[in-house]
Write a protein that holds these residues in place. Structure first.
Motif, PDB file in Angstrom:
ATOM      1  N   VAL A  85       0.870  -1.173   0.000  1.00  0.00           N
ATOM      2  CA  VAL A  85       0.000   0.000   0.000  1.00  0.00           C
ATOM      3  C   VAL A  85       0.906   1.222   0.000  1.00  0.00           C
ATOM      4  N   ILE A  86       0.722   2.099  -0.990  1.00  0.00           N
ATOM      5  CA  ILE A  86       1.585   3.264  -1.138  1.00  0.00           C
ATOM      6  C   ILE A  86       0.731   4.523  -1.180  1.00  0.00           C
ATOM      7  N   THR A  87       0.928   5.410  -0.189  1.00  0.00           N
ATOM      8  CA  THR A  87       0.221   6.691  -0.203  1.00  0.00           C
ATOM      9  C   THR A  87       1.114   7.735  -0.859  1.00  0.00           C
ATOM     10  N   GLY A  88       0.482   8.726  -1.456  1.00  0.00           N
ATOM     11  CA  GLY A  88       1.235   9.747  -2.188  1.00  0.00           C
ATOM     12  C   GLY A  88       1.861   9.193  -3.450  1.00  0.00           C
ATOM     13  N   ALA A  89       1.193   8.206  -4.036  1.00  0.00           N
ATOM     14  CA  ALA A  89       1.769   7.449  -5.153  1.00  0.00           C
ATOM     15  C   ALA A  89       1.702   8.158  -6.507  1.00  0.00           C
ATOM     16  N   SER A  90       1.007   9.273  -6.606  1.00  0.00           N
ATOM     17  CA  SER A  90       0.839   9.894  -7.928  1.00  0.00           C
ATOM     18  C   SER A  90       2.054  10.677  -8.398  1.00  0.00           C
ATOM     19  N   SER A  91       2.986  10.981  -7.482  1.00  0.00           N
ATOM     20  CA  SER A  91       4.176  11.735  -7.890  1.00  0.00           C
ATOM     21  C   SER A  91       5.284  11.569  -6.857  1.00  0.00           C
TER      22      SER A  91
ATOM     23  N   LEU B 259      -1.589  -1.224  -4.023  1.00  0.00           N
ATOM     24  CA  LEU B 259      -2.744  -0.366  -3.792  1.00  0.00           C
ATOM     25  C   LEU B 259      -2.179   1.038  -3.728  1.00  0.00           C
ATOM     26  N   LEU B 260      -2.483   1.845  -4.725  1.00  0.00           N
ATOM     27  CA  LEU B 260      -1.943   3.192  -4.861  1.00  0.00           C
ATOM     28  C   LEU B 260      -2.967   4.198  -4.345  1.00  0.00           C
ATOM     29  N   VAL B 261      -2.541   5.078  -3.426  1.00  0.00           N
ATOM     30  CA  VAL B 261      -3.434   6.050  -2.817  1.00  0.00           C
ATOM     31  C   VAL B 261      -2.868   7.451  -3.039  1.00  0.00           C
ATOM     32  N   ALA B 262      -3.706   8.368  -3.518  1.00  0.00           N
ATOM     33  CA  ALA B 262      -3.307   9.773  -3.687  1.00  0.00           C
ATOM     34  C   ALA B 262      -4.540  10.598  -4.041  1.00  0.00           C
TER      35      ALA B 262
ATOM     36  N   VAL C 191      -8.530   6.981  -4.729  1.00  0.00           N
ATOM     37  CA  VAL C 191      -8.370   8.432  -4.775  1.00  0.00           C
ATOM     38  C   VAL C 191      -8.830   8.990  -3.427  1.00  0.00           C
ATOM     39  N   ALA C 192      -7.881   9.570  -2.689  1.00  0.00           N
ATOM     40  CA  ALA C 192      -8.190  10.098  -1.363  1.00  0.00           C
ATOM     41  C   ALA C 192      -7.150  11.130  -0.958  1.00  0.00           C
ATOM     42  N   ASP C 193      -7.615  12.149  -0.253  1.00  0.00           N
ATOM     43  CA  ASP C 193      -6.745  13.145   0.357  1.00  0.00           C
ATOM     44  C   ASP C 193      -6.680  12.790   1.843  1.00  0.00           C
ATOM     45  N   LEU C 194      -5.569  12.280   2.304  1.00  0.00           N
ATOM     46  CA  LEU C 194      -5.467  11.802   3.679  1.00  0.00           C
ATOM     47  C   LEU C 194      -5.501  12.930   4.705  1.00  0.00           C
ATOM     48  N   GLY C 195      -5.485  14.176   4.241  1.00  0.00           N
ATOM     49  CA  GLY C 195      -5.671  15.322   5.126  1.00  0.00           C
ATOM     50  C   GLY C 195      -7.137  15.666   5.329  1.00  0.00           C
ATOM     51  N   ASN C 196      -8.014  15.006   4.594  1.00  0.00           N
ATOM     52  CA  ASN C 196      -9.454  15.229   4.665  1.00  0.00           C
ATOM     53  C   ASN C 196     -10.079  14.103   5.492  1.00  0.00           C
ATOM     54  N   PRO C 197     -10.738  14.430   6.629  1.00  0.00           N
ATOM     55  CA  PRO C 197     -11.306  13.379   7.482  1.00  0.00           C
ATOM     56  C   PRO C 197     -12.257  12.420   6.754  1.00  0.00           C
ATOM     57  N   ALA C 198     -13.044  12.932   5.821  1.00  0.00           N
ATOM     58  CA  ALA C 198     -13.969  12.062   5.080  1.00  0.00           C
ATOM     59  C   ALA C 198     -13.199  11.055   4.229  1.00  0.00           C
TER      60      ALA C 198
ATOM     61  N   PRO D 123      -9.335  -6.690   2.642  1.00  0.00           N
ATOM     62  CA  PRO D 123      -9.513  -8.129   2.852  1.00  0.00           C
ATOM     63  C   PRO D 123      -8.186  -8.842   3.088  1.00  0.00           C
ATOM     64  N   ALA D 124      -8.228  -9.836   3.971  1.00  0.00           N
ATOM     65  CA  ALA D 124      -7.022 -10.616   4.270  1.00  0.00           C
ATOM     66  C   ALA D 124      -6.461 -11.271   3.018  1.00  0.00           C
ATOM     67  N   SER D 125      -7.319 -11.551   2.061  1.00  0.00           N
ATOM     68  CA  SER D 125      -6.867 -12.186   0.828  1.00  0.00           C
ATOM     69  C   SER D 125      -5.921 -11.292   0.029  1.00  0.00           C
ATOM     70  N   ALA D 126      -5.895  -9.987   0.335  1.00  0.00           N
ATOM     71  CA  ALA D 126      -4.992  -9.074  -0.368  1.00  0.00           C
ATOM     72  C   ALA D 126      -3.545  -9.261   0.075  1.00  0.00           C
ATOM     73  N   GLN D 127      -3.335  -9.867   1.221  1.00  0.00           N
ATOM     74  CA  GLN D 127      -1.995 -10.156   1.738  1.00  0.00           C
ATOM     75  C   GLN D 127      -1.100  -8.919   1.746  1.00  0.00           C
ATOM     76  N   VAL D 128      -1.555  -7.868   2.454  1.00  0.00           N
ATOM     77  CA  VAL D 128      -0.744  -6.648   2.560  1.00  0.00           C
ATOM     78  C   VAL D 128       0.515  -6.968   3.352  1.00  0.00           C
ATOM     79  N   ARG D 129       1.651  -6.732   2.740  1.00  0.00           N
ATOM     80  CA  ARG D 129       2.945  -7.032   3.343  1.00  0.00           C
ATOM     81  C   ARG D 129       3.762  -5.789   3.644  1.00  0.00           C
ATOM     82  N   LEU D 130       3.381  -4.655   3.023  1.00  0.00           N
ATOM     83  CA  LEU D 130       4.199  -3.469   3.110  1.00  0.00           C
ATOM     84  C   LEU D 130       3.334  -2.220   2.968  1.00  0.00           C
ATOM     85  N   SER D 131       3.656  -1.192   3.753  1.00  0.00           N
ATOM     86  CA  SER D 131       2.960   0.076   3.645  1.00  0.00           C
ATOM     87  C   SER D 131       4.003   1.183   3.535  1.00  0.00           C
ATOM     88  N   VAL D 132       3.857   2.035   2.521  1.00  0.00           N
ATOM     89  CA  VAL D 132       4.771   3.153   2.317  1.00  0.00           C
ATOM     90  C   VAL D 132       3.938   4.421   2.442  1.00  0.00           C
ATOM     91  N   ARG D 133       4.284   5.262   3.410  1.00  0.00           N
ATOM     92  CA  ARG D 133       3.526   6.494   3.636  1.00  0.00           C
ATOM     93  C   ARG D 133       4.383   7.698   3.361  1.00  0.00           C
TER      94      ARG D 133
END
Length: 94
Positions: A15-21, A39-42, A67-74, A84-94
């Motif tokens: 899972v990578i946040t800020g992935a668009s640039s 899973l790309l989040v930005a 698509v999400a702004d992590l500075g926005n509570p919503a 889901p556990a089936s996604a087998q998340v092994r790493l998170s980059v923030r």
């Protein structure tokens, strides 16, 4: 958010946040080359879609976007939904 389990990666999902640039985009590219599904989040959906498609085509990994702004509570609530556990998340980059 729909993170799919994919049999094409034994490494699992990153899972990578800020992935668009910037450094987030660099991490996405490098982790895809190492065989991680992503899973790309930005905030910038257009850039995320373009990056996800490029990584799918070039590296053969699963690349989902959120698509999400992590500075926005919503938007933060969207990201807090269980992955889901089936996604087998092994790493998170923030």
């Amino acid at each position: 958010m729909s993170v799919k389990a994919s049999s094409n990666s034994e490494k699992g999902t990153a899972v990578i946040t800020g992935a668009s640039s910037g450094i987030g985009k660099v991490y996405a590219d490098r982790l895809a080359k190492r065989g991680y599904n992503l899973l790309l989040v930005a905030r910038r959906g257009d850039k995320l879609k373009e990056l996800a498609q490029q990584l799918r085509n070039d590296q053969g990994v699963s690349a989902e976007i959120l698509v999400a702004d992590l500075g926005n509570p919503a938007d933060l609530k969207i990201c807090s939904r269980p992955i889901p556990a089936s996604a087998q998340v092994r790493l998170s980059v923030r």
